[in-house]
Design a protein around this motif. Structure first.
Motif, PDB file in Angstrom:
ATOM      1  N   LYS A  77       0.838  -1.201   0.000  1.00  7.64           N
ATOM      2  CA  LYS A  77       0.000   0.000   0.000  1.00  7.64           C
ATOM      3  C   LYS A  77       0.874   1.252   0.000  1.00  7.64           C
ATOM      4  CE  LYS A  77      -4.138  -1.302   2.507  1.00  7.64           C
ATOM      5  NZ  LYS A  77      -4.958  -0.978   3.666  1.00  7.64           N
ATOM      6  N   ALA A  78       1.897   1.220   0.849  1.00  2.27           N
ATOM      7  CA  ALA A  78       2.792   2.387   0.925  1.00  2.27           C
ATOM      8  C   ALA A  78       3.443   2.630  -0.425  1.00  2.27           C
ATOM      9  CB  ALA A  78       3.834   2.178   2.011  1.00  2.27           C
ATOM     10  N   LEU A  79       3.822   1.552  -1.096  1.00  2.51           N
ATOM     11  CA  LEU A  79       4.440   1.706  -2.413  1.00  2.51           C
ATOM     12  C   LEU A  79       3.438   2.269  -3.427  1.00  2.51           C
ATOM     13  CD1 LEU A  79       6.539  -1.565  -2.497  1.00  2.51           C
ATOM     14  CD2 LEU A  79       7.463   0.733  -2.713  1.00  2.51           C
ATOM     15  N   VAL A 141      14.437   6.243  -1.154  1.00  2.02           N
ATOM     16  CA  VAL A 141      13.871   5.849   0.137  1.00  2.02           C
ATOM     17  C   VAL A 141      14.687   6.509   1.244  1.00  2.02           C
ATOM     18  CG1 VAL A 141      13.430   3.879   1.653  1.00  2.02           C
ATOM     19  CG2 VAL A 141      13.057   3.653  -0.777  1.00  2.02           C
ATOM     20  N   PHE A 142      13.989   7.060   2.206  1.00  2.00           N
ATOM     21  CA  PHE A 142      14.649   7.697   3.346  1.00  2.00           C
ATOM     22  C   PHE A 142      14.061   7.123   4.630  1.00  2.00           C
ATOM     23  CE2 PHE A 142      14.653  10.608  -0.161  1.00  2.00           C
ATOM     24  CZ  PHE A 142      15.897  11.212  -0.129  1.00  2.00           C
ATOM     25  N   ALA A 143      14.824   7.230   5.702  1.00  2.00           N
ATOM     26  CA  ALA A 143      14.259   6.773   6.986  1.00  2.00           C
ATOM     27  C   ALA A 143      14.608   7.756   8.085  1.00  2.00           C
ATOM     28  CB  ALA A 143      14.796   5.391   7.320  1.00  2.00           C
ATOM     29  N   SER A 144      13.677   7.913   9.007  1.00  2.00           N
ATOM     30  CA  SER A 144      13.957   8.744  10.187  1.00  2.00           C
ATOM     31  C   SER A 144      13.628   7.918  11.418  1.00  2.00           C
ATOM     32  CB  SER A 144      13.119  10.020  10.160  1.00  2.00           C
ATOM     33  OG  SER A 144      11.755   9.699  10.243  1.00  2.00           O
ATOM     34  N   THR A 217      10.189   6.021  10.505  1.00  2.00           N
ATOM     35  CA  THR A 217       9.374   6.349   9.329  1.00  2.00           C
ATOM     36  C   THR A 217      10.191   6.108   8.069  1.00  2.00           C
ATOM     37  OG1 THR A 217       8.213   8.019  10.589  1.00  2.00           O
ATOM     38  CG2 THR A 217       7.994   8.155   8.209  1.00  2.00           C
ATOM     39  N   ILE A 218       9.628   5.291   7.205  1.00  2.00           N
ATOM     40  CA  ILE A 218      10.289   5.052   5.913  1.00  2.00           C
ATOM     41  C   ILE A 218       9.564   5.913   4.880  1.00  2.00           C
ATOM     42  CG2 ILE A 218      10.889   3.342   4.168  1.00  2.00           C
ATOM     43  CD1 ILE A 218      10.903   1.231   6.358  1.00  2.00           C
ATOM     44  N   HIS A 219      10.272   6.859   4.311  1.00  2.00           N
ATOM     45  CA  HIS A 219       9.684   7.739   3.285  1.00  2.00           C
ATOM     46  C   HIS A 219       9.978   7.127   1.918  1.00  2.00           C
ATOM     47  CE1 HIS A 219       9.105  11.246   5.995  1.00  2.00           C
ATOM     48  NE2 HIS A 219      10.091  10.670   6.645  1.00  2.00           N
ATOM     49  N   ILE A 220       8.939   6.998   1.136  1.00  2.00           N
ATOM     50  CA  ILE A 220       9.123   6.443  -0.213  1.00  2.00           C
ATOM     51  C   ILE A 220       8.797   7.548  -1.203  1.00  2.00           C
ATOM     52  CG2 ILE A 220       8.363   4.660  -1.834  1.00  2.00           C
ATOM     53  CD1 ILE A 220       7.347   3.122   0.665  1.00  2.00           C
ATOM     54  N   SER A 227       5.089   8.818  -0.125  1.00  2.00           N
ATOM     55  CA  SER A 227       4.263   8.157   0.897  1.00  2.00           C
ATOM     56  C   SER A 227       5.150   7.728   2.051  1.00  2.00           C
ATOM     57  CB  SER A 227       3.555   6.953   0.296  1.00  2.00           C
ATOM     58  OG  SER A 227       4.496   6.121  -0.335  1.00  2.00           O
ATOM     59  N   ARG A 228       4.488   7.451   3.153  1.00  2.00           N
ATOM     60  CA  ARG A 228       5.265   7.104   4.345  1.00  2.00           C
ATOM     61  C   ARG A 228       4.754   5.813   4.966  1.00  2.00           C
ATOM     62  NH1 ARG A 228       3.848  11.887   7.626  1.00  2.00           N
ATOM     63  NH2 ARG A 228       2.230  11.777   6.069  1.00  2.00           N
ATOM     64  N   LEU A 229       5.706   5.053   5.472  1.00  2.00           N
ATOM     65  CA  LEU A 229       5.339   3.879   6.264  1.00  2.00           C
ATOM     66  C   LEU A 229       5.898   4.129   7.658  1.00  2.00           C
ATOM     67  CD1 LEU A 229       4.290   0.995   6.567  1.00  2.00           C
ATOM     68  CD2 LEU A 229       6.435   0.164   5.653  1.00  2.00           C
TER      69      LEU A 229
END
Ligand SMILES: Nc1ncnc2c1ncn2[C@@H]1O[C@H](COP(=O)(O)OP(=O)(O)OP(=O)(O)O)[C@@H](O)[C@H]1O
Length: 707
Positions: A77-79, A141-144, A217-220, A227-229
């Motif tokens: 879904k996030a993708l 892809v980024f992550a915080s 948070t994984i930012h796509i 979108s964010r997961l």
């Protein structure tokens, strides 16, 4: 696999394994209060009562099975562009952190948790790998990594993790540092960094109990779609009586329960379909506003204990899960994405009238009183994108202004030709390793400054020692030297300065950060009604490594001034005077600057940075020296000032001579359109300079002198 994109809340229970009782090391032999039946695979029987959920897992379920059944659909879904949240809730010690995989410990494949598995799949689906030239990648892809501890949110990847992002007194949340993810190794590194900084403590119930709520948070980002997961590991609810915690641990428990109660209230309001959701009741819910709302898909994993002694907590957890299932959530692509898609379609369908359709689309967003007009492309920059401007009549209502500004940001991002590409131009994504190197340098710098201060505080000891600058190279000085030689060499190559290397996702379309305004608006607390002003957002994103260079420079300025000038009272430029009035250089985060009568104008570290950089400029040009070194200093100065121009906020820019609010705003707008200013020639040719204002500015900041 068939995924129902509109499925809103998925709730699953997971049975925790038996824990050691701690009594002579014997395993607990109480009777389990939980039963799972083959006939009813979605139900759990708690002390004889049947409770049905979307999934129920007994203690034998593997991590892989849990991930595939519960979380993998969420990843898809996030993708597809939906914001999604996976949250673990339950009593302390029931395996929430274990399930979520927040730990960076080395473990066998079977124990790897949700976070690494998610990232692995996302990278795989997006064709991202750590090869240098990765043309097949479908995005970034980024992550915080953030924690909420004792009603304060901390960025666990920040340069200074002790500086809260938000607290009861400063509740605005704008997101944390986002690191680019190219491989599992990158994730491991940030998990290591984050878990090292996260608050944990041994309690009676868990040897390694999380004392904070953690959010990865994984930012796509795929073209214009972002979108964010969110993967949330809540700290365990705990009874003070049972954990036997005292002192700080007890206080932590109170804060943990307070945050969880806040979530309960938010969920109750979302279940009742109310429009007013009490996000502001706790910092945890303030931070979770983007992850727990009526548009974000939610998967809740509740972990329950099989022990009879935990029955009350188990029932309370089950109640929580039941309430969660009632939440009225309608997952949808954010309005922003919809708008962008619409614009994109319009543009591709009618290339010739594309700009018109963008304008029309935006026109719908705008109140009638606001006009849009298109400016010609910047002739000086062949790669420059078409720029637009929106004129807001002076008497416009605040709401109209807000909408106009929002539209302007959308316009800027839509006029960015890179919006259909992989990454916005002008943004370099550093690797995690680069970030760690910067962080180390910063720590060294701080240590050096501390030592320096200590030595200055003991004049009699210092008097016996040889002069500091000549004698002993401080670690910080070394760092500065390396840093400066880099800068000088860049400057020699034509003043080219790299743009800020890090990207911060913030909640609001801050002018400061709107290189891709659409993207920024979609991130962080996307629909926060109290979206921060640009100044606040900049302050909240303070530990932003992208502006580390400016911080280093101002530290450098202070160091050089400290060593060379001592109490020197030479007259300074206007900006330098402000710096000296403001009490000198920026202080460290944990040691707020003493507020004296004179320094009241210095409103924050960023302001201080700009002013102390200017102090350094003033100093530099009043010093006598040979022509050669003057030339070197000039190129260094030009490079530093350009870097300041590329990173400073509207407020900071106004600290420069000849720059008023309008010019500062115009500079920031131009910077957003161009990505960053590559050299001074480019700045000079900007259409913002009227008549002789450029030459006045150049003279005032000493960049036109040709030594
Ligand atoms: N399904 C499982 N299989 C193997 N070990 C598990 C499982 N669940 C939990 N554990 C182990 O139980 C211990 C406690 O788990 P964990 O720290 O994840 O609990 P928690 O719910 O996060 O607790 P807290 O809320 O106090 O942080 C850990 O040592 C973890 O490795």
């Amino acid at each position: 696999m068939n995924i129902n994109m509109k499925e809103s809340v998925v709730v699953a229970v997971r049975e925790a394994p038996y824990r050691n009782t701690g009594m002579q090391g014997i395993n607990d032999i109480e009777r389990s209060v939980l039963e799972f039946s083959r006939e009813c695979p979605k139900a759990v029987i708690v002390d004889g009562t049947v409770y049905s959920f979307d999934h129920s897992f007994d203690s034998k379920v593997s991590q892989e099975q849990l991930y595939r059944t519960l979380i993998h659909p969420l990843v898809l879904k996030a993708l597809a562009g939906y914001d999604c949240t996976a949250m673990a809730y339950g009593q302390t010690g029931t395996g929430k952190s274990y399930s979520m995989g927040m730990s960076a410990e080395r473990m066998s494949e079977e124990h790897v948790g949700i976070v690494p598995r998610c990232l692995k799949d996302i990278l795989k689906y997006m064709n991202i790998n750590d090869q240098k030239e990765n043309h097949a990648a479908m995005g970034e892809v980024f992550a915080s990594f953030i924690e909420v501890y004792n009603e304060k949110a901390y960025d666990l990847l920040a340069v200074d993790v002790n500086e809260p992002l938000t607290s009861r007194t400063h509740p605005r949340f704008t997101g944390g540092t986002c690191m680019p993810m190219k491989s599992q190794k990158d994730l491991l590194q940030i998990l290591m960094l984050g878990t090292k900084n996260r608050h944990v403590r041994a309690t009676n119930m868990n040897n390694n109990s999380s004392r904070s709520h953690a959010i990865v948070t994984i930012h796509i980002q795929q073209g214009f779609q972002h979108s964010r997961l969110n993967i949330i590991d809540l700290a365990g609810s705990e009874s003070v009586r049972r954990t036997g915690n005292e002192g700080v641990a007890r206080a932590e428990g109170v804060f943990i329960n307070m945050g969880l109660m806040g979530i309960n209230k938010v969920m109750a309001s979302l279940s009742a379909g109310r429009s007013l959701i009490p996000y502001r009741e706790s910092i945890l819910t303030t931070v979770l506003q983007a992850s727990l709302n009526s548009q974000c898909s939610l998967t809740l994993l509740v972990c329950i204990s099989p022990h009879a002694s935990d029955l009350n907590e188990t029932l309370s957890t089950i109640r929580f899960a039941k309430n969660a299932k009632q939440m009225k959530i309608t997952p949808q692509l954010s309005q922003q994405i919809q708008q962008m898609q619409e614009m994109h379609q319009n543009r591709s369908s009618a290339q010739t009238t594309s700009n018109q359709s963008i304008t029309q689309n935006l026109g719908r967003l705008l109140p009638n009183s606001v006009n849009i007009r298109r400016r010609p492309p910047l002739s000086s920059n062949p790669g420059a994108r078409n720029s637009f401007s929106i004129s807001i009549p002076p008497g416009a209502q605040p709401n109209s202004r807000k909408r106009a500004r929002r539209a302007q940001n959308a316009l800027l991002s839509s006029s960015d030709e890179s919006d259909t590409g992989v990454a916005p131009t002008g943004v370099i994504s550093p690797t995690v390793a680069e970030f760690l190197k910067l962080k180390k340098e910063y720590a060294e710098l701080q240590r050096g400054l501390r030592e320096l201060r200590e030595q200055r505080a003991q004049p009699e000891v210092q008097a016996e020692e040889p002069p500091l600058a000549a004698e002993r190279p401080q670690p910080s000085q070394l760092t500065f030297r390396e840093f400066n030689s880099d800068l000088s060499s860049i400057a020699e190559e034509g003043d080219a300065i790299p743009p800020p290397p890090f990207r911060i996702f913030t909640s609001s379309p801050t002018i400061y950060n709107n290189q891709n305004a659409g993207l920024l608006r979609m991130s962080g607390v996307s629909s926060a009604p109290t979206a921060s002003s640009s100044g606040a957002a900049v302050a909240a994103a303070e530990p932003m490594p992208g502006r580390l260079s400016t911080r280093l420079n101002s530290r450098q300025a202070q160091l050089i001034q400290d060593i060379t000038n001592g109490q020197d009272q030479r007259p300074l430029r206007r900006s330098s005077r402000i710096a000296s009035q403001s009490g000198g250089p920026p202080t460290e985060r944990n040691e707020p600057a003493e507020r004296t009568e004179g320094n009241e104008r210095a409103e924050g570290p960023s302001q201080l940075r700009a002013t102390s950089a200017l102090a350094a400029i003033g100093e530099r040009f009043t010093m006598d020296s040979t022509v050669g070194s003057q030339r070197a200093r000039l190129s260094k100065h030009r490079a530093e000032l350009l870097s300041l121009l590329n990173t400073a906020s509207v407020k900071d820019l106004q600290a420069l001579p000849q720059i008023g609010p309008k010019t500062a705003m115009a500079l920031i707008m131009q910077r957003s359109v161009l990505g960053h200013f590559r050299n001074w020639k480019q700045v000079e040719k900007l259409p913002i300079w009227k008549d002789i204002s450029w030459s006045r500015f150049a003279k005032a900041v000493c960049i036109e002198i040709d030594p």
